[in-house]
Design a protein around this motif. Structure first.
Motif, short mmCIF file in Angstrom:
data_model
loop_
_atom_site.label_atom_id
_atom_site.label_comp_id
_atom_site.label_asym_id
_atom_site.label_seq_id
_atom_site.Cartn_x
_atom_site.Cartn_y
_atom_site.Cartn_z
N UNK A 19 0.74 -0.98 0.12
CA UNK A 19 0.04 -0.01 -0.10
C UNK A 19 0.91 1.35 0.03
N UNK A 20 2.04 1.18 0.88
CA UNK A 20 2.97 2.31 0.76
C UNK A 20 3.39 2.56 -0.53
N UNK A 21 3.85 1.70 -1.19
CA UNK A 21 4.48 1.51 -2.57
C UNK A 21 3.55 2.26 -3.64
N UNK A 22 2.30 1.80 -3.36
CA UNK A 22 1.35 2.49 -4.43
C UNK A 22 1.15 3.96 -4.21
N UNK A 23 1.38 4.30 -2.78
CA UNK A 23 1.15 5.69 -2.44
C UNK A 23 2.24 6.45 -2.90
N UNK A 24 3.39 6.06 -2.69
CA UNK A 24 4.53 6.65 -2.99
C UNK A 24 4.67 6.85 -4.62
N UNK A 25 4.25 5.81 -5.28
CA UNK A 25 4.29 5.95 -6.90
C UNK A 25 3.27 7.02 -7.26
N UNK A 26 2.07 7.18 -6.76
CA UNK A 26 1.32 7.88 -7.04
C UNK A 26 1.25 9.44 -6.67
N UNK A 27 1.79 9.54 -5.46
CA UNK A 27 1.90 10.87 -4.65
C UNK A 27 3.45 11.40 -4.30
N UNK A 28 4.39 10.58 -4.60
CA UNK A 28 5.69 10.76 -3.94
C UNK A 28 5.96 10.46 -2.67
N UNK A 29 7.09 10.34 -1.97
CA UNK A 29 7.17 10.04 -0.70
C UNK A 29 6.87 11.10 0.12
N UNK A 30 7.25 12.50 -0.19
CA UNK A 30 7.07 13.55 0.62
C UNK A 30 5.53 13.86 0.51
N UNK A 31 4.66 13.76 -0.65
CA UNK A 31 3.35 13.87 -0.68
C UNK A 31 2.62 12.84 -0.11
N UNK A 32 3.16 11.95 0.24
CA UNK A 32 2.41 10.76 0.92
C UNK A 32 2.30 10.76 2.38
N UNK A 33 1.25 10.79 3.12
CA UNK A 33 1.03 10.80 4.76
C UNK A 33 0.78 9.28 5.02
N UNK A 34 0.80 9.23 6.35
CA UNK A 34 0.56 7.91 7.11
C UNK A 34 -0.95 7.64 7.03
N UNK A 35 -1.62 8.90 6.86
CA UNK A 35 -3.06 8.74 6.59
C UNK A 35 -3.48 8.18 5.22
N UNK A 36 -2.68 8.65 4.16
CA UNK A 36 -2.90 8.03 3.08
C UNK A 36 -2.57 6.49 2.86
N UNK A 37 -1.52 6.39 3.56
CA UNK A 37 -1.14 4.89 3.67
C UNK A 37 -2.26 3.91 4.32
N UNK A 38 -2.82 4.62 5.38
CA UNK A 38 -3.86 3.82 6.26
C UNK A 38 -5.23 3.72 5.32
N UNK A 39 -5.66 4.68 4.41
CA UNK A 39 -6.67 4.66 3.63
C UNK A 39 -6.35 3.79 2.62
N UNK A 40 -5.12 3.76 2.00
CA UNK A 40 -4.78 2.80 0.88
C UNK A 40 -4.63 1.38 1.23
N UNK A 41 -4.38 0.98 2.55
CA UNK A 41 -4.12 -0.35 2.99
C UNK A 41 -5.69 -0.75 3.47
N UNK A 42 -6.48 0.23 3.67
CA UNK A 42 -8.00 -0.03 4.37
C UNK A 42 -7.86 -1.01 5.65
#
Length: 195
Positions: A19-42
């Motif tokens: 889930x984190x990798x998908x977020x990093x690919x979509x938003x970049x590392x700096x543009x990804x928050x833990x909240x984004x990763x939480x949402x992506x992972x469900x």
């Protein structure tokens, strides 16, 4: 509350890292928050934080996991036959392509340039991958009559062969109309005269 098995624990870690990798690919590392990763992972925040205390810890685990997998793939591929230099590069690239969003790799490498702790992790893992590449190249060099000192030759060419991987990643991510399959087809032709 029942205790989860180690296998389930590892599967959950892998799920969070994916889930984190998908977020990093979509938003970049700096543009990804833990909240984004939480949402992506469900998963719940508590579930995520029970595995990873921070985004930095998560990116370190992701980077280590992605690169360590390539080390194991090279070892496995070399068990069946002697790998030629092009096969080594292709095995690395195909493994990355199959197990990580390629654009996320640039994010991780970029972050490592400013995060000394992540840089240490990457240096360690890349060092092990480099050792595996060198071992495979030395095995191949022993089959070549034109190479006098296979160990020295392998040490000499390993950094150059390894450099093909970030070159592929950069072009795949940044170059419009890059034909990554053609890149892989060209590697044997390029490296045919490796010795």
């Amino acid at each position: 509350m029942p205790k989860i098995s180690e296998a389930r624990r590892q599967a959950r870690r892998a799920e969070i890292m994916a889930a984190a990798l998908r977020c990093f690919a979509r938003n970049g590392y700096r543009g990804t928050s833990m909240a984004d990763i939480i949402a992506e992972s469900q998963l719940s925040a508590g579930a995520i934080y029970s595995y990873f205390a921070s985004k930095k810890e998560l990116i370190r685990s992701v980077a280590g996991s992605v690169l360590e997998g390539r080390e194991h793939e090279l070892d496995s591929a070399g068990e069946d036959h002697v790998l030629e230099p092009a096969e080594i590069a292709i095995t690395l690239i195909r493994g990355l392509r199959a197990h990580a969003p390629i654009s996320a790799l640039l994010q991780v490498w970029s972050e490592a340039s400013v995060d000394s702790e992540l840089r240490v992790v990457l240096n360690d893992v890349i060092g092990r991958v480099r050792t595996t590449i060198c071992q495979q190249l030395e095995i191949w060099a022993h089959t070549q009559q034109t190479i006098d000192d296979p160990a020295a030759w392998a040490q000499h060419v390993t950094p150059t062969l390894l450099a093909l991987v970030p070159g592929y990643v950069m072009q795949t991510t940044l170059t419009d109309n890059f034909d990554d399959d053609d890149f892989l087809r060209a590697l044997p032709e390029l490296l045919r005269g490796s010795a």
